[in-house]
Every structure is written in structure tokens, then in C-alpha cells.
Design a protein around this motif. Sequence first.
Motif, PDB file in Angstrom:
ATOM      1  N   LYS A  86      10.335  24.878   0.233  1.00  0.00           N
ATOM      2  CA  LYS A  86       9.991  26.291   0.153  1.00  0.00           C
ATOM      3  C   LYS A  86      11.011  26.998  -0.738  1.00  0.00           C
ATOM      4  N   PRO A  87      10.565  27.820  -1.686  1.00  0.00           N
ATOM      5  CA  PRO A  87      11.522  28.515  -2.557  1.00  0.00           C
ATOM      6  C   PRO A  87      12.330  29.552  -1.790  1.00  0.00           C
ATOM      7  N   ILE A  88      13.540  29.738  -2.233  1.00  0.00           N
ATOM      8  CA  ILE A  88      14.418  30.759  -1.652  1.00  0.00           C
ATOM      9  C   ILE A  88      14.084  32.100  -2.302  1.00  0.00           C
ATOM     10  N   ILE A  89      13.781  33.103  -1.500  1.00  0.00           N
ATOM     11  CA  ILE A  89      13.453  34.441  -2.009  1.00  0.00           C
ATOM     12  C   ILE A  89      14.671  35.335  -1.799  1.00  0.00           C
ATOM     13  N   SER A  90      15.266  35.788  -2.895  1.00  0.00           N
ATOM     14  CA  SER A  90      16.551  36.505  -2.818  1.00  0.00           C
ATOM     15  C   SER A  90      16.392  37.988  -2.509  1.00  0.00           C
ATOM     16  N   ARG A  91      15.418  38.652  -3.136  1.00  0.00           N
ATOM     17  CA  ARG A  91      15.185  40.091  -2.953  1.00  0.00           C
ATOM     18  C   ARG A  91      16.370  40.932  -3.427  1.00  0.00           C
ATOM     19  N   PHE A  92      16.856  40.650  -4.616  1.00  0.00           N
ATOM     20  CA  PHE A  92      17.927  41.453  -5.210  1.00  0.00           C
ATOM     21  C   PHE A  92      17.331  42.685  -5.878  1.00  0.00           C
ATOM     22  N   ARG A  93      18.088  43.780  -5.842  1.00  0.00           N
ATOM     23  CA  ARG A  93      17.659  45.020  -6.498  1.00  0.00           C
ATOM     24  C   ARG A  93      18.389  45.259  -7.809  1.00  0.00           C
ATOM     25  N   TYR A  94      19.607  44.744  -7.937  1.00  0.00           N
ATOM     26  CA  TYR A  94      20.419  45.006  -9.118  1.00  0.00           C
ATOM     27  C   TYR A  94      20.920  43.679  -9.701  1.00  0.00           C
ATOM     28  N   PRO A  95      21.078  43.616 -11.029  1.00  0.00           N
ATOM     29  CA  PRO A  95      21.541  42.361 -11.648  1.00  0.00           C
ATOM     30  C   PRO A  95      22.907  41.918 -11.160  1.00  0.00           C
ATOM     31  N   ARG A  96      23.766  42.873 -10.810  1.00  0.00           N
ATOM     32  CA  ARG A  96      25.114  42.508 -10.380  1.00  0.00           C
ATOM     33  C   ARG A  96      25.113  41.752  -9.049  1.00  0.00           C
ATOM     34  N   GLN A  97      24.004  41.813  -8.325  1.00  0.00           N
ATOM     35  CA  GLN A  97      23.926  41.117  -7.046  1.00  0.00           C
ATOM     36  C   GLN A  97      23.604  39.630  -7.215  1.00  0.00           C
ATOM     37  N   ILE A  98      23.094  39.240  -8.367  1.00  0.00           N
ATOM     38  CA  ILE A  98      22.698  37.847  -8.588  1.00  0.00           C
ATOM     39  C   ILE A  98      23.957  37.013  -8.821  1.00  0.00           C
ATOM     40  N   PRO A  99      24.173  35.967  -8.036  1.00  0.00           N
ATOM     41  CA  PRO A  99      25.393  35.159  -8.181  1.00  0.00           C
ATOM     42  C   PRO A  99      25.265  34.158  -9.320  1.00  0.00           C
ATOM     43  N   VAL A 100      26.400  33.609  -9.703  1.00  0.00           N
ATOM     44  CA  VAL A 100      26.430  32.555 -10.719  1.00  0.00           C
ATOM     45  C   VAL A 100      26.119  31.200 -10.102  1.00  0.00           C
ATOM     46  N   LYS A 101      26.525  31.016  -8.861  1.00  0.00           N
ATOM     47  CA  LYS A 101      26.255  29.785  -8.121  1.00  0.00           C
ATOM     48  C   LYS A 101      26.206  30.123  -6.639  1.00  0.00           C
ATOM     49  N   THR A 102      25.630  29.218  -5.863  1.00  0.00           N
ATOM     50  CA  THR A 102      25.486  29.414  -4.424  1.00  0.00           C
ATOM     51  C   THR A 102      25.909  28.144  -3.687  1.00  0.00           C
ATOM     52  N   PRO A 103      26.141  28.209  -2.386  1.00  0.00           N
ATOM     53  CA  PRO A 103      26.466  26.985  -1.635  1.00  0.00           C
ATOM     54  C   PRO A 103      25.379  25.922  -1.736  1.00  0.00           C
ATOM     55  N   LYS A 104      24.107  26.341  -1.767  1.00  0.00           N
ATOM     56  CA  LYS A 104      23.023  25.376  -1.906  1.00  0.00           C
ATOM     57  C   LYS A 104      23.096  24.658  -3.257  1.00  0.00           C
ATOM     58  N   ALA A 105      23.402  25.401  -4.307  1.00  0.00           N
ATOM     59  CA  ALA A 105      23.556  24.785  -5.633  1.00  0.00           C
ATOM     60  C   ALA A 105      24.739  23.828  -5.648  1.00  0.00           C
ATOM     61  N   ASP A 106      25.780  24.164  -4.927  1.00  0.00           N
ATOM     62  CA  ASP A 106      26.945  23.285  -4.848  1.00  0.00           C
ATOM     63  C   ASP A 106      26.601  21.964  -4.145  1.00  0.00           C
ATOM     64  N   VAL A 107      25.775  22.041  -3.104  1.00  0.00           N
ATOM     65  CA  VAL A 107      25.363  20.828  -2.384  1.00  0.00           C
ATOM     66  C   VAL A 107      24.523  19.924  -3.286  1.00  0.00           C
ATOM     67  N   ILE A 108      23.563  20.516  -3.996  1.00  0.00           N
ATOM     68  CA  ILE A 108      22.708  19.726  -4.890  1.00  0.00           C
ATOM     69  C   ILE A 108      23.535  19.116  -6.018  1.00  0.00           C
ATOM     70  N   SER A 109      24.485  19.892  -6.555  1.00  0.00           N
ATOM     71  CA  SER A 109      25.319  19.402  -7.643  1.00  0.00           C
ATOM     72  C   SER A 109      26.135  18.186  -7.206  1.00  0.00           C
ATOM     73  N   LYS A 110      26.717  18.271  -6.042  1.00  0.00           N
ATOM     74  CA  LYS A 110      27.531  17.154  -5.556  1.00  0.00           C
ATOM     75  C   LYS A 110      26.697  15.894  -5.333  1.00  0.00           C
ATOM     76  N   ASP A 111      25.485  16.049  -4.836  1.00  0.00           N
ATOM     77  CA  ASP A 111      24.633  14.881  -4.613  1.00  0.00           C
ATOM     78  C   ASP A 111      24.187  14.260  -5.938  1.00  0.00           C
ATOM     79  N   LEU A 112      23.891  15.092  -6.926  1.00  0.00           N
ATOM     80  CA  LEU A 112      23.500  14.570  -8.238  1.00  0.00           C
ATOM     81  C   LEU A 112      24.663  13.829  -8.903  1.00  0.00           C
ATOM     82  N   ILE A 113      25.861  14.393  -8.792  1.00  0.00           N
ATOM     83  CA  ILE A 113      27.033  13.732  -9.383  1.00  0.00           C
ATOM     84  C   ILE A 113      27.292  12.406  -8.664  1.00  0.00           C
ATOM     85  N   ARG A 114      27.089  12.387  -7.365  1.00  0.00           N
ATOM     86  CA  ARG A 114      27.267  11.147  -6.617  1.00  0.00           C
ATOM     87  C   ARG A 114      26.287  10.070  -7.078  1.00  0.00           C
TER      88      ARG A 114
END
Length: 366
Positions: A266-294
Motif C-alpha cells: 500500500k502506498p504511503i500517503i503523506s498529506r503535506f501542505r508545503y514543500p518544506r515539509q517533504i523530507p529528503v529521506k525517511t526511516p522506511k527509505a533507510d530500511v530499504i536502502s540497507k537491504d538493497l546494499i546487503r
Amino acid sequence: MSGAPRVKSMHVTESKTRSILGLTGNKDLGPISTQKPVSKTSKKIDMSPEKGSIGGKNQGVAASSPPFRSAGVPSILRRQVSLNASCSSDASTDSFQSRASTGRIYRTSSNARGRRQLASKTKIVVVDSGSESSSPDDLLTKKRCAWVTSCSDQSYAVFHDEEWGVPVHDDKKLFELLVLSGALSELTWPAILNKRHLFREVFADFDPTVVEKFNEKKLVGPGSAASSLLSELKLRAIVENARQMSKVINEFGSFDKYIWSFVNYKPIISRFRYPRQIPVKTPKADVISKDLIRRGFRCVGPTVIYSFMQVAGITNDHLCTCFRFQECTAIAESEEVKVKEDEQKTDKGIESCICNGIEDLNFASG
């Protein structure tokens, strides 16, 4: 009985005192004489020092000339005035024409009155971006994410309106988006999209089973087409990632099942109102990155993976004020309904098979 009123002659000199304000206070200049008025029939201006001076000092034209009139101005001065006016008109016209070519039509003038008059006139708006098939009304009425403006590249605006944030489940498409997201460390989205056809030609339409067999020496060679797209490090990483993706496909059946399993399909729905609220990375992205590198993937840090999640629709980061937010959400909900229907059909099929097997056993035992 009083006599007739005395009439002062215009030719008689009359003296009176005049005081002026100087640096050290008022000073009395003493008596001064009024000048004899110039005859109306006189149209010439005498510029000689002897006749145009008082007290040995030259008073210039202002002391002896009548009020300024076009009839009394020499032809040379009239031509000079008309030349200055025409130059000013030409300069304002050139300024308007040079700015019309930029896509924004407006005038610049140092005269405040001219600016006020311009503000009262009808404004002309020229839209730089937008797809050719879209009408100007659609471009003005649709509310997009703040980073897509009228000055954005057309390919970038179309990419935002048609692809960015839409859930993707095709393995070739996912591999393409993973490669393009990794290229963001060296290029921008508009530059990548303008070279997208070259990426597809070089990397065999992003078929991982074909890319994994590429000769890296030929790929990164100085005369190859790929060397003009990305650095040698990125090109080698693409080939290696194709090999690792083939392994993931063999293990999970598809890369789609593997990557979407991190978000429970299921896609993650962020519901941001302003561009400054959008992060560069998230904990979920960090988990996927580590598994891909592994698993052996290269150049897949958390920032790259989060960009990949955004463009692949794994996370819906359209601003909630953007018209694509609701559309991408509706697409995800419809896909979720289809998945549930398929699961129900699968469960019913399994149940029917089990029931048939039980009946067969009962019949055989009877």
C-alpha cells in the motif's frame, strides 16, 4: 478736485530694494532696475555680451528672452527637442520588444506616471509550460505542486502530471525509475527527462536481463554513448544493479513483490501542505536502502531510494493542494480493491480445490 491719475511710463526706470537669503542671513542687494520690456514684434534673441549683460556680467538668454515659445526657439533647438523625444520613444519600444521574446510581456519605464497608466491597461499573460494538448484554461485552473511553475520545463510538467507519484508494478519500469533516481546525484529531473530517450536506447529499454550482460569496458569507454550521460561509477552501478535485480526476481517472483512488501503493498500517503515539509529521506527509505546494499546493489543510498519511492508511487508526496494528490490516491485505492478481489478469488479457488479433494476421498472410501 483732484487731477487726472498719473500713468507710469513703461520706459521709465523704477528703483526698489530687494533682499535675498544668503548663507549668513538676509542681504540687501540695494536698488535694482527693472528691465525695459521687449517689444512684441521682436523675434530675435541677441546673444552678444555687450547688450545682454548688466554690470559687466553676462546674463545669457534668460535675462533678455521672452517666455519660452516654440515660435521663438531657433530651428536647431526644435530639432534637438524632437530628436530627444524620438530617441526616448524608440528606447521604450526596444525595451518592450526585447522583453516580449522572453514569454512575459511587460514594459519598463522610469516615469511613474507611465507605470500608473500601464497598470490600468489590460494585462497579457503568456504561459511558458504545459503540454500542447492542454488548453490555456486547464493550465491556469489546475493547482500543481509548488515546485512546478509556469517557467518549468514542459517535459517536467508533463512528468509531474502523468507519472510522478503513480504506483508502478512493472519490473522494467521500476528498474528504469531506479536508474533515473540514481542519476539525480549528477543531473536534474528536467535534464534527465530531456535525455530519457538516450537512456532507453543505451540500456536496452531498461530490461535487466539484457543490461546484466553488458560489457562494462565498452559501456564506459570514451567513445560510447553512455559516457556522455553519466559518470563511470554510475554506469558500472547500473550494470551491477541489473544483475542483482535478476536475482531478486528469481527469489521473489518479481521485483515488484519485493519492493512493495516493505510498505505492505500500500502506498504511503503523506498529506503535506508545503514543500518544506517533504523530507529528503525517511526511516522506511533507510530500511530499504540497507537491504538493497546487503543484496549487492550499488549507489542506492536513502536519498536515492526515497526519490525512487516518490516517483514509483510507493509514497504519495504530492502536496494535498495539488490536483494530482487525489488522482494518485484514487489510483492506489482502485489497485488495492483489485488486489483484494484477486485474493478472494484465489482463496475461493483454493477452497473449491480442497472441497473437491475431500469429496473425491469420501467417494473413494465409500
